[in-house]
Design a protein around this motif. Structure first.
Motif, PDB file in Angstrom:
ATOM      1  N   MET A   1       7.250  -0.061   7.619  1.00 55.54           N
ATOM      2  CA  MET A   1       6.939   0.124   6.220  1.00 55.54           C
ATOM      3  C   MET A   1       5.497   0.638   6.129  1.00 55.54           C
ATOM      4  N   GLU A   2       5.290   1.605   5.296  1.00 54.80           N
ATOM      5  CA  GLU A   2       3.963   2.198   5.123  1.00 54.80           C
ATOM      6  C   GLU A   2       2.986   1.194   4.507  1.00 54.80           C
ATOM      7  N   PRO A   3       1.698   1.266   4.872  1.00 54.85           N
ATOM      8  CA  PRO A   3       0.698   0.388   4.262  1.00 54.85           C
ATOM      9  C   PRO A   3       0.605   0.627   2.755  1.00 54.85           C
ATOM     10  N   HIS A   4       0.106  -0.373   2.061  1.00 59.38           N
ATOM     11  CA  HIS A   4      -0.095  -0.290   0.617  1.00 59.38           C
ATOM     12  C   HIS A   4      -1.588  -0.438   0.345  1.00 59.38           C
ATOM     13  N   HIS A   5      -2.130   0.382  -0.537  1.00 61.30           N
ATOM     14  CA  HIS A   5      -3.549   0.336  -0.897  1.00 61.30           C
ATOM     15  C   HIS A   5      -3.656  -0.057  -2.368  1.00 61.30           C
ATOM     16  N   LEU A   6      -4.635  -0.918  -2.666  1.00 60.73           N
ATOM     17  CA  LEU A   6      -4.832  -1.316  -4.062  1.00 60.73           C
ATOM     18  C   LEU A   6      -6.270  -1.709  -4.289  1.00 60.73           C
ATOM     19  N   ASP A   7      -6.661  -1.708  -5.549  1.00 60.12           N
ATOM     20  CA  ASP A   7      -7.986  -2.147  -5.963  1.00 60.12           C
ATOM     21  C   ASP A   7      -7.823  -3.401  -6.811  1.00 60.12           C
ATOM     22  N   HIS A   8      -8.726  -4.362  -6.595  1.00 59.43           N
ATOM     23  CA  HIS A   8      -8.709  -5.608  -7.360  1.00 59.43           C
ATOM     24  C   HIS A   8     -10.152  -6.051  -7.561  1.00 59.43           C
ATOM     25  N   ASP A   9     -10.545  -6.248  -8.794  1.00 61.15           N
ATOM     26  CA  ASP A   9     -11.904  -6.683  -9.130  1.00 61.15           C
ATOM     27  C   ASP A   9     -12.977  -5.815  -8.476  1.00 61.15           C
ATOM     28  N   GLY A  10     -12.753  -4.509  -8.473  1.00 59.88           N
ATOM     29  CA  GLY A  10     -13.735  -3.587  -7.934  1.00 59.88           C
ATOM     30  C   GLY A  10     -13.771  -3.481  -6.419  1.00 59.88           C
ATOM     31  N   ASP A  48      13.335  -9.957  -3.679  1.00 57.90           N
ATOM     32  CA  ASP A  48      14.302  -9.151  -4.413  1.00 57.90           C
ATOM     33  C   ASP A  48      14.975  -8.273  -3.365  1.00 57.90           C
ATOM     34  N   PRO A  49      16.255  -8.470  -3.085  1.00 61.90           N
ATOM     35  CA  PRO A  49      16.896  -7.703  -2.012  1.00 61.90           C
ATOM     36  C   PRO A  49      16.883  -6.196  -2.258  1.00 61.90           C
ATOM     37  N   ASP A  50      16.706  -5.793  -3.507  1.00 55.55           N
ATOM     38  CA  ASP A  50      16.645  -4.370  -3.826  1.00 55.55           C
ATOM     39  C   ASP A  50      15.225  -3.823  -3.791  1.00 55.55           C
ATOM     40  N   ASP A  51      14.227  -4.705  -3.643  1.00 57.67           N
ATOM     41  CA  ASP A  51      12.830  -4.265  -3.635  1.00 57.67           C
ATOM     42  C   ASP A  51      11.986  -5.213  -2.779  1.00 57.67           C
ATOM     43  N   VAL A  52      12.272  -5.239  -1.484  1.00 63.07           N
ATOM     44  CA  VAL A  52      11.521  -6.117  -0.577  1.00 63.07           C
ATOM     45  C   VAL A  52      10.048  -5.741  -0.587  1.00 63.07           C
ATOM     46  N   ARG A  53       9.738  -4.458  -0.537  1.00 63.56           N
ATOM     47  CA  ARG A  53       8.334  -4.011  -0.550  1.00 63.56           C
ATOM     48  C   ARG A  53       7.613  -4.527  -1.791  1.00 63.56           C
ATOM     49  N   GLY A  54       8.235  -4.381  -2.938  1.00 63.30           N
ATOM     50  CA  GLY A  54       7.631  -4.861  -4.178  1.00 63.30           C
ATOM     51  C   GLY A  54       7.411  -6.363  -4.163  1.00 63.30           C
ATOM     52  N   SER A  55       8.346  -7.110  -3.585  1.00 60.55           N
ATOM     53  CA  SER A  55       8.206  -8.562  -3.479  1.00 60.55           C
ATOM     54  C   SER A  55       7.026  -8.926  -2.580  1.00 60.55           C
ATOM     55  N   LEU A  56       6.896  -8.239  -1.449  1.00 57.72           N
ATOM     56  CA  LEU A  56       5.788  -8.498  -0.535  1.00 57.72           C
ATOM     57  C   LEU A  56       4.447  -8.157  -1.183  1.00 57.72           C
ATOM     58  N   ILE A  57       4.396  -7.040  -1.871  1.00 59.20           N
ATOM     59  CA  ILE A  57       3.158  -6.630  -2.542  1.00 59.20           C
ATOM     60  C   ILE A  57       2.768  -7.649  -3.602  1.00 59.20           C
ATOM     61  N   ALA A  58       3.729  -8.130  -4.373  1.00 63.14           N
ATOM     62  CA  ALA A  58       3.435  -9.133  -5.403  1.00 63.14           C
ATOM     63  C   ALA A  58       2.865 -10.403  -4.773  1.00 63.14           C
ATOM     64  N   GLY A  59       3.442 -10.846  -3.655  1.00 64.27           N
ATOM     65  CA  GLY A  59       2.917 -12.027  -2.968  1.00 64.27           C
ATOM     66  C   GLY A  59       1.514 -11.809  -2.445  1.00 64.27           C
ATOM     67  N   ILE A  64      -4.593 -12.130  -2.822  1.00 61.54           N
ATOM     68  CA  ILE A  64      -5.868 -11.424  -3.002  1.00 61.54           C
ATOM     69  C   ILE A  64      -6.669 -12.054  -4.128  1.00 61.54           C
ATOM     70  N   SER A  65      -5.989 -12.455  -5.183  1.00 58.89           N
ATOM     71  CA  SER A  65      -6.705 -13.046  -6.314  1.00 58.89           C
ATOM     72  C   SER A  65      -7.346 -14.385  -5.940  1.00 58.89           C
ATOM     73  N   ARG A  66      -6.925 -14.981  -4.821  1.00 63.22           N
ATOM     74  CA  ARG A  66      -7.480 -16.259  -4.375  1.00 63.22           C
ATOM     75  C   ARG A  66      -8.453 -16.115  -3.191  1.00 63.22           C
ATOM     76  N   MET A  67      -8.624 -14.889  -2.700  1.00 64.46           N
ATOM     77  CA  MET A  67      -9.551 -14.681  -1.580  1.00 64.46           C
ATOM     78  C   MET A  67     -10.988 -14.879  -2.059  1.00 64.46           C
ATOM     79  N   PRO A  68     -11.824 -15.505  -1.220  1.00 65.94           N
ATOM     80  CA  PRO A  68     -13.231 -15.611  -1.593  1.00 65.94           C
ATOM     81  C   PRO A  68     -13.839 -14.216  -1.765  1.00 65.94           C
ATOM     82  N   SER A  69     -14.812 -14.123  -2.644  1.00 68.99           N
ATOM     83  CA  SER A  69     -15.393 -12.808  -2.944  1.00 68.99           C
ATOM     84  C   SER A  69     -16.233 -12.255  -1.807  1.00 68.99           C
TER      85      SER A  69
END
Length: 75
Positions: A1-10, A48-59, A64-69
């Protein structure tokens, strides 16, 4: 599965996905300081068996929202 890139809190993050016999392992790398968090998702309820990637990204986004800054200091 290809990596996913995202931005969170800058901050920018890359999530790498690895399939294992027991489920999925996701490595969340925070760009700029080298912080990495590894999360395992076992096979079973919660995907979600129809969107495993989306389920993993959501988790991972929840983690990420709980990682120390900032990484711990080394003395």
């Amino acid at each position: 599965m290809e990596p996913h890139h995202l931005d969170h809190d800058g901050r920018s993050f890359t999530i790498d996905f690895e399939r294992t016999p027991e489920g999925w392992v996701c490595r969340i790398s925070r760009e700029g300081d080298g912080a990495v968090q590894v999360i395992a998702f076992s096979d079973g309820p919660g995907f979600d068996p129809d969107d495993v990637r989306g389920s993993l990204i959501a988790g991972c986004e929840a983690a990420i929202s709980r990682m120390p800054s900032s990484p711990p200091t080394r003395h």
